[in-house]
Design a protein around this motif. Sequence first.
Motif, PDB file in Angstrom:
ATOM      1  N   MET A 154     -15.049 -20.796   1.798  1.00 31.53           N
ATOM      2  CA  MET A 154     -15.802 -20.142   0.770  1.00 31.53           C
ATOM      3  C   MET A 154     -16.099 -18.716   1.232  1.00 31.53           C
ATOM      4  O   MET A 154     -16.541 -18.501   2.344  1.00 31.53           O
ATOM      5  N   ARG A 155     -15.872 -17.750   0.340  1.00 28.85           N
ATOM      6  CA  ARG A 155     -16.128 -16.351   0.667  1.00 28.85           C
ATOM      7  C   ARG A 155     -17.580 -16.024   0.395  1.00 28.85           C
ATOM      8  O   ARG A 155     -18.128 -16.396  -0.629  1.00 28.85           O
ATOM      9  N   SER A 156     -18.192 -15.293   1.312  1.00 31.45           N
ATOM     10  CA  SER A 156     -19.574 -14.866   1.155  1.00 31.45           C
ATOM     11  C   SER A 156     -19.661 -13.375   1.443  1.00 31.45           C
ATOM     12  O   SER A 156     -19.122 -12.907   2.437  1.00 31.45           O
ATOM     13  N   HIS A 157     -20.311 -12.647   0.557  1.00 30.89           N
ATOM     14  CA  HIS A 157     -20.521 -11.215   0.736  1.00 30.89           C
ATOM     15  C   HIS A 157     -21.966 -11.002   1.151  1.00 30.89           C
ATOM     16  O   HIS A 157     -22.871 -11.634   0.622  1.00 30.89           O
ATOM     17  N   PHE A 158     -22.179 -10.088   2.079  1.00 35.90           N
ATOM     18  CA  PHE A 158     -23.544  -9.840   2.544  1.00 35.90           C
ATOM     19  C   PHE A 158     -23.686  -8.404   3.019  1.00 35.90           C
ATOM     20  O   PHE A 158     -22.739  -7.784   3.474  1.00 35.90           O
ATOM     21  N   ALA A 159     -24.900  -7.888   2.875  1.00 41.33           N
ATOM     22  CA  ALA A 159     -25.239  -6.587   3.440  1.00 41.33           C
ATOM     23  C   ALA A 159     -26.018  -6.800   4.728  1.00 41.33           C
ATOM     24  O   ALA A 159     -25.843  -6.079   5.697  1.00 41.33           O
ATOM     25  N   HIS A 160     -26.874  -7.809   4.715  1.00 44.22           N
ATOM     26  CA  HIS A 160     -27.689  -8.152   5.880  1.00 44.22           C
ATOM     27  C   HIS A 160     -27.546  -9.648   6.098  1.00 44.22           C
ATOM     28  O   HIS A 160     -27.988 -10.435   5.257  1.00 44.22           O
ATOM     29  N   ALA A 161     -26.945 -10.025   7.192  1.00 43.76           N
ATOM     30  CA  ALA A 161     -26.732 -11.449   7.456  1.00 43.76           C
ATOM     31  C   ALA A 161     -28.047 -12.148   7.740  1.00 43.76           C
ATOM     32  O   ALA A 161     -28.906 -11.613   8.451  1.00 43.76           O
ATOM     33  N   PRO A 162     -28.224 -13.334   7.172  1.00 47.87           N
ATOM     34  CA  PRO A 162     -29.417 -14.114   7.503  1.00 47.87           C
ATOM     35  C   PRO A 162     -29.408 -14.506   8.980  1.00 47.87           C
ATOM     36  O   PRO A 162     -28.402 -14.367   9.674  1.00 47.87           O
ATOM     37  N   THR A 163     -30.519 -15.013   9.440  1.00 41.33           N
ATOM     38  CA  THR A 163     -30.615 -15.486  10.812  1.00 41.33           C
ATOM     39  C   THR A 163     -31.281 -16.850  10.817  1.00 41.33           C
ATOM     40  O   THR A 163     -31.841 -17.276   9.807  1.00 41.33           O
ATOM     41  N   GLY A 164     -31.210 -17.522  11.924  1.00 41.21           N
ATOM     42  CA  GLY A 164     -31.895 -18.800  12.078  1.00 41.21           C
ATOM     43  C   GLY A 164     -30.950 -19.966  12.247  1.00 41.21           C
ATOM     44  O   GLY A 164     -29.722 -19.843  12.093  1.00 41.21           O
ATOM     45  N   PRO A 218     -20.042 -21.198   9.928  1.00 42.62           N
ATOM     46  CA  PRO A 218     -18.637 -21.569  10.102  1.00 42.62           C
ATOM     47  C   PRO A 218     -17.940 -22.035   8.813  1.00 42.62           C
ATOM     48  O   PRO A 218     -16.709 -22.046   8.736  1.00 42.62           O
ATOM     49  N   LEU A 219     -18.701 -22.380   7.804  1.00 44.73           N
ATOM     50  CA  LEU A 219     -18.130 -22.839   6.536  1.00 44.73           C
ATOM     51  C   LEU A 219     -17.759 -21.682   5.613  1.00 44.73           C
ATOM     52  O   LEU A 219     -17.163 -21.896   4.560  1.00 44.73           O
ATOM     53  N   LEU A 220     -18.106 -20.466   6.005  1.00 47.60           N
ATOM     54  CA  LEU A 220     -17.944 -19.303   5.141  1.00 47.60           C
ATOM     55  C   LEU A 220     -16.967 -18.287   5.713  1.00 47.60           C
ATOM     56  O   LEU A 220     -16.853 -18.136   6.916  1.00 47.60           O
ATOM     57  N   SER A 221     -16.302 -17.588   4.814  1.00 49.22           N
ATOM     58  CA  SER A 221     -15.516 -16.415   5.170  1.00 49.22           C
ATOM     59  C   SER A 221     -16.406 -15.218   4.844  1.00 49.22           C
ATOM     60  O   SER A 221     -16.670 -14.937   3.674  1.00 49.22           O
ATOM     61  N   MET A 222     -16.891 -14.551   5.867  1.00 42.27           N
ATOM     62  CA  MET A 222     -17.901 -13.510   5.687  1.00 42.27           C
ATOM     63  C   MET A 222     -17.271 -12.140   5.448  1.00 42.27           C
ATOM     64  O   MET A 222     -16.310 -11.767   6.119  1.00 42.27           O
ATOM     65  N   ARG A 223     -17.827 -11.392   4.495  1.00 39.36           N
ATOM     66  CA  ARG A 223     -17.379 -10.033   4.212  1.00 39.36           C
ATOM     67  C   ARG A 223     -18.610  -9.153   4.045  1.00 39.36           C
ATOM     68  O   ARG A 223     -19.412  -9.363   3.146  1.00 39.36           O
ATOM     69  N   ARG A 224     -18.760  -8.203   4.939  1.00 38.64           N
ATOM     70  CA  ARG A 224     -19.894  -7.275   4.863  1.00 38.64           C
ATOM     71  C   ARG A 224     -19.640  -6.262   3.740  1.00 38.64           C
ATOM     72  O   ARG A 224     -18.535  -5.754   3.580  1.00 38.64           O
ATOM     73  N   VAL A 225     -20.675  -5.993   2.971  1.00 41.12           N
ATOM     74  CA  VAL A 225     -20.605  -5.010   1.889  1.00 41.12           C
ATOM     75  C   VAL A 225     -21.732  -4.003   2.085  1.00 41.12           C
ATOM     76  O   VAL A 225     -22.727  -4.290   2.751  1.00 41.12           O
ATOM     77  N   THR A 226     -21.572  -2.842   1.501  1.00 38.78           N
ATOM     78  CA  THR A 226     -22.587  -1.805   1.583  1.00 38.78           C
ATOM     79  C   THR A 226     -23.296  -1.710   0.246  1.00 38.78           C
ATOM     80  O   THR A 226     -22.638  -1.512  -0.784  1.00 38.78           O
ATOM     81  N   PRO A 227     -24.606  -1.858   0.231  1.00 35.22           N
ATOM     82  CA  PRO A 227     -25.330  -1.734  -1.040  1.00 35.22           C
ATOM     83  C   PRO A 227     -25.115  -0.351  -1.648  1.00 35.22           C
ATOM     84  O   PRO A 227     -25.107   0.651  -0.936  1.00 35.22           O
TER      85      PRO A 227
END
Length: 192
Positions: free
Chosen positions: A1-11, A19-28
């Motif tokens: 599953m693709r996930s877009h984020f500007a600020h990655a969560p923590t915890g 590990p279940l996600l394909s992460m893609r950083r985006v700029t607001p």
Amino acid sequence: MRSHFAHAPTGHWWEETRPLLSMRRVTPPKAIFGKPVRKFAHQADVLRLEMLLQFGGVYLDLDVLILAPLEPLMQGHPLVLAEEGVGGTIGLGNALILAARNASMLAAWYEEYHHFSDAVWNGLSVRLPFQLARRQPPGSVRVLDYSSFYWPPWNDWGLAQLYRTGRCLLPGSSAVHLWETKMWRSLLGHLA
């Protein structure tokens, strides 16, 4: 599953999920159609529309909990939103959006950002989609009852139901919005 984020969560739970996600950083975005976008919430409003137009999929705020499968809600509809407030009195919520790539109402919604103003809190993000949905051709948008995603509401009574009782959700709820911005200082921030 693709996930877009500007600020990655923590915890802990984020580390379990990542590990279940394909992460893609985006700029607001800092501007739209030449108009400055300064508030983080408005940047997120613009970015969610851009990502859904480009890729389709599910947008959800980090404070939305999914309670039931979402796929059946989209069958036959390129866009699914739910009322915020009884009968949509506040508008259509944008904390959870199900969308096909290039859904026509999303494109119309995005184009309305030519009239964007940072001074108006929910004009384009919640009230406008309610108005747009009423003008769309049949089948182009499915509008769910408020209880599907946005029950209880974000007012004092609703927040008390959500955080102080064990029976606030309706049987047909597919998701629940935790209204983090209303509850961070008084409750949720102390849990982190």
